[in-house]
Design a protein around this motif. Structure first.
Motif, short mmCIF file in Angstrom:
data_model
loop_
_atom_site.label_atom_id
_atom_site.label_comp_id
_atom_site.label_asym_id
_atom_site.label_seq_id
_atom_site.Cartn_x
_atom_site.Cartn_y
_atom_site.Cartn_z
N GLY A 109 0.79 -1.22 0.00
CA GLY A 109 0.00 0.00 0.00
C GLY A 109 0.82 1.28 0.00
N LEU A 110 0.10 2.40 -0.03
CA LEU A 110 0.74 3.70 -0.18
C LEU A 110 1.61 4.06 1.02
CD1 LEU A 110 1.04 6.25 -1.90
CD2 LEU A 110 -0.99 7.17 -0.75
N VAL A 111 1.17 3.71 2.22
CA VAL A 111 1.97 4.04 3.41
C VAL A 111 3.33 3.37 3.34
CG1 VAL A 111 2.13 3.78 5.90
CG2 VAL A 111 -0.04 4.45 4.88
N ALA A 112 3.36 2.12 2.92
CA ALA A 112 4.64 1.41 2.77
C ALA A 112 5.52 2.10 1.76
CB ALA A 112 4.38 -0.04 2.35
N ALA A 113 4.92 2.56 0.67
CA ALA A 113 5.69 3.26 -0.36
C ALA A 113 6.28 4.57 0.17
CB ALA A 113 4.81 3.54 -1.57
N VAL A 114 5.48 5.30 0.93
CA VAL A 114 5.95 6.57 1.51
C VAL A 114 7.15 6.33 2.42
CG1 VAL A 114 5.37 8.47 3.04
CG2 VAL A 114 3.72 7.72 1.32
N VAL A 115 7.05 5.33 3.28
CA VAL A 115 8.14 5.05 4.23
C VAL A 115 9.40 4.60 3.50
CG1 VAL A 115 8.88 3.54 6.11
CG2 VAL A 115 6.58 4.53 6.13
N CYS A 306 15.52 0.01 3.39
CA CYS A 306 14.42 0.97 3.22
C CYS A 306 13.15 0.26 2.77
CB CYS A 306 14.80 2.04 2.19
SG CYS A 306 16.13 3.15 2.70
N LEU A 307 13.31 -0.65 1.83
CA LEU A 307 12.15 -1.42 1.36
C LEU A 307 11.60 -2.28 2.49
CD1 LEU A 307 10.31 -2.41 -0.90
CD2 LEU A 307 12.06 -4.09 -1.51
N GLY A 308 12.48 -2.94 3.24
CA GLY A 308 12.02 -3.76 4.36
C GLY A 308 11.26 -2.97 5.39
N ALA A 309 11.75 -1.76 5.69
CA ALA A 309 11.05 -0.92 6.66
C ALA A 309 9.68 -0.52 6.15
CB ALA A 309 11.89 0.32 6.97
N GLY A 310 9.59 -0.18 4.87
CA GLY A 310 8.30 0.19 4.29
C GLY A 310 7.31 -0.95 4.33
N LEU A 311 7.77 -2.14 3.92
CA LEU A 311 6.88 -3.30 3.94
C LEU A 311 6.44 -3.65 5.36
CD1 LEU A 311 8.66 -5.60 1.31
CD2 LEU A 311 6.67 -4.11 0.98
N ALA A 312 7.35 -3.49 6.32
CA ALA A 312 7.01 -3.79 7.71
C ALA A 312 5.95 -2.84 8.23
CB ALA A 312 8.27 -3.72 8.57
N VAL A 313 6.11 -1.56 7.96
CA VAL A 313 5.10 -0.58 8.39
C VAL A 313 3.77 -0.89 7.73
CG1 VAL A 313 4.42 1.85 8.29
CG2 VAL A 313 6.76 1.23 8.91
N GLY A 314 3.81 -1.25 6.45
CA GLY A 314 2.57 -1.58 5.75
C GLY A 314 1.89 -2.82 6.26
#
Length: 507
Positions: A109-115, A306-314
């Protein structure tokens, strides 16, 4: 346009502005090491092969064959390799940002992309690695792309059968340890496609090309590993310190990525992401890389984190966790990017390099010295040999096999008796030794004709044989004066303030 697309466009635009500003702010930066690669590229373009000194025994003083080969094509066109390297890295950096946004949004989702995108864009060292002239951004882009391919395989998405083997090959060409960094993602793909003849065919083709390259370079250079590995790698204590510094900077990103391991649907993705990071960092953790400015080697897997952090938040199920975790990790990453101890040096490095190393190199190129007498010994084997074009002894040993294998630097320099010896010092007073060179012994019979200050605590001293002292002194002094014009004359402090003042002046 739907609301989701509007929000995505706004995110892309905002991050694009941050990226453009960061690129502009760090544009002056280029690292001296990059000019080593440029010299090999220029010699290859001129038909001499990838060699340090034309006509001498080949030595592999670089660790980025693919990058060297890429730049040699532009050297053949007569283009400025500094600009080419920067523009290539900027385009690859944009590619990294778009890959992060696309995959994170598609998966979580978008939140993961933003992070994911924001962590990459707000990290200040990103922009100095864009401008360094080295393969850092190219290697990071390949590692990230390979990781995304592996994630696509785990998600059941279609993957082009030639892409994973090609990424493995390119990673190995960009850096010797590149195969290890890409191997986890490649292994996931190969296991999933182990019964596919097409996958095995492409893998075999890539392996054949890789083995042919390895055989050629071993035959051409006569060494199993690049010469630089015998100088830069092998210090376990240094590797331990490197790992501690990297953990302090990127630990929160890795810990957030580990959140993916907690839930079954994301466990395999989390394991792959952390496996890529571990494989990428393993070489550096056991060897202690040198010349690691603003966490250069850690940056190789930074976009993956960075990708891992985004996916984790998502993946977080509770709405309140989105802003807390997302904002927290972006702020941490931004702060981690401004606290490296060498940052005040790096932000001014490009300017300082021009008025010392570049000036000396260009001065030597202009000096009225016959071709046969254009010989040089230098510790900073980058811009000075590149711009001068003189045959050079690198008495650190990056481009000298005898010194890399433990030969006595002073004896080697004395036997060669170069026309010019450049000695680095930490003050106007000459040191007893400089990088293992016994200065007074090595420069006996030479005249000290010039002393150029690079920055506080860093001077370059030029010694010349008496026969050519007048010519070299005049040319180097003239180049030094030219370099000072319009380049913040008189400021040598290692501070962020000098960088800010220069940026304000550029606006």
């Amino acid at each position: 346009m739907t609301g989701g697309r509007v929000r995505l466009a706004a995110v892309v635009a905002a991050l694009g502005v941050v990226f453009a500003f960061g690129t502009w702010a760090a544009w002056d930066f280029v690292i001296d090491d990059a000019f080593i690669t440029f010299r090999y590229s220029a010699n290859l373009a001129d038909g001499h092969g990838p060699v340090w000194n034309v006509g001498q025994d080949p030595v592999e003083g670089f660790t980025n064959f693919g990058w060297m080969l890429w730049l040699s094509a532009y050297a053949a066109m007569g283009l400025d390799l500094v600009v080419v390297a920067k523009l290539t890295s900027v385009l690859l950096g944009i590619g990294v940002l778009l890959m992060l946004l696309h995959h994170a949004r598609r998966s979580s989702g978008l939140v993961a992309a933003v992070v994911a995108g924001a962590c990459f864009a707000v990290f200040l060292p990103t922009y100095f690695h864009l401008g360094s002239g080295l393969e850092t951004m190219a290697f990071a882009a390949v590692v990230l792309r390979a990781t995304i391919v592996g994630l696509d395989v785990l998600a059941g998405r279609e993957v082009r059968p030639w892409e994973p083997p090609l990424l493995l090959l390119v990673a190995g060409l960009l850096r010797p340890e590149g195969v290890l960094a890409v191997l986890p993602a490649f292994a996931v793909w190969l296991w999933q496609r182990r019964r596919s003849r097409e996958a095995l065919l492409w893998t075999s083709l890539a392996a054949a090309v890789g083995l042919a390259y390895f055989g050629w370079r071993w035959s051409f250079y006569g060494q199993l590993l690049p010469n630089t590995f015998y100088i830069k790698f092998g210090n376990l204590d240094s590797g331990s310190r490197w790992l501690e510094l990297t953990a302090a900077m990127l630990g929160p990103l890795a810990l957030l990525t580990a959140v993916l391991l907690w839930r079954r649907p994301t466990r395999a993705a989390g394991a792959l992401l952390l496996g890529v990071v571990a494989a990428t960092y393993a070489t550096y953790a056991v060897s202690g890389p040198t010349m690691d400015y603003v966490h250069r080697f850690a940056f190789h897997a930074f976009p993956v984190l960075c990708l891992g952090a985004g996916l984790a938040v998502g993946s977080l199920g509770r709405r309140w966790a989105y802003p807390v975790a997302g904002v927290g990790i972006v702020v941490w990453t931004a702060l981690a990017g401004v606290v490296p101890r060498d940052l005040p040096t790096i932000v001014n490095y490009g300017e300082d390099l021009r008025r010392a190393h570049v000036a000396i190199g260009q001065g030597l190129a202009r000096a009225d010295v016959p071709r046969a007498e254009r010989t040089l010994a230098v510790s900073d084997a980058g811009a000075i040999p590149y711009y001068s074009g003189w045959d050079s002894i690198d008495y650190i040993g990056l481009n000298d096999e005898a010194i890399a294998r433990g030969g006595d630097r002073t004896s080697i320099v004395r036997r060669a008796h170069p026309t010019v010896i450049v000695v680095t010092s930490t003050s106007p007073v000459l040191p007893d030794t400089a990088y293992g060179l016994r200065v007074s012994e090595a420069t006996t019979g030479y005249l000290h004709v010039a002393q150029l200050k690079m920055r506080d605590g860093y001077w370059q001293n030029v010694f010349v044989v008496p026969q050519w002292a007048t010519q070299v002194a005049s040319a180097v002094s003239h180049s030094g004066e030219e370099a000072m014009r319009g380049h913040d004359p008189g400021r040598y402090d290692k501070t962020l303030g000098r960088w800010f003042d220069r940026l304000r002046g550029r606006t």
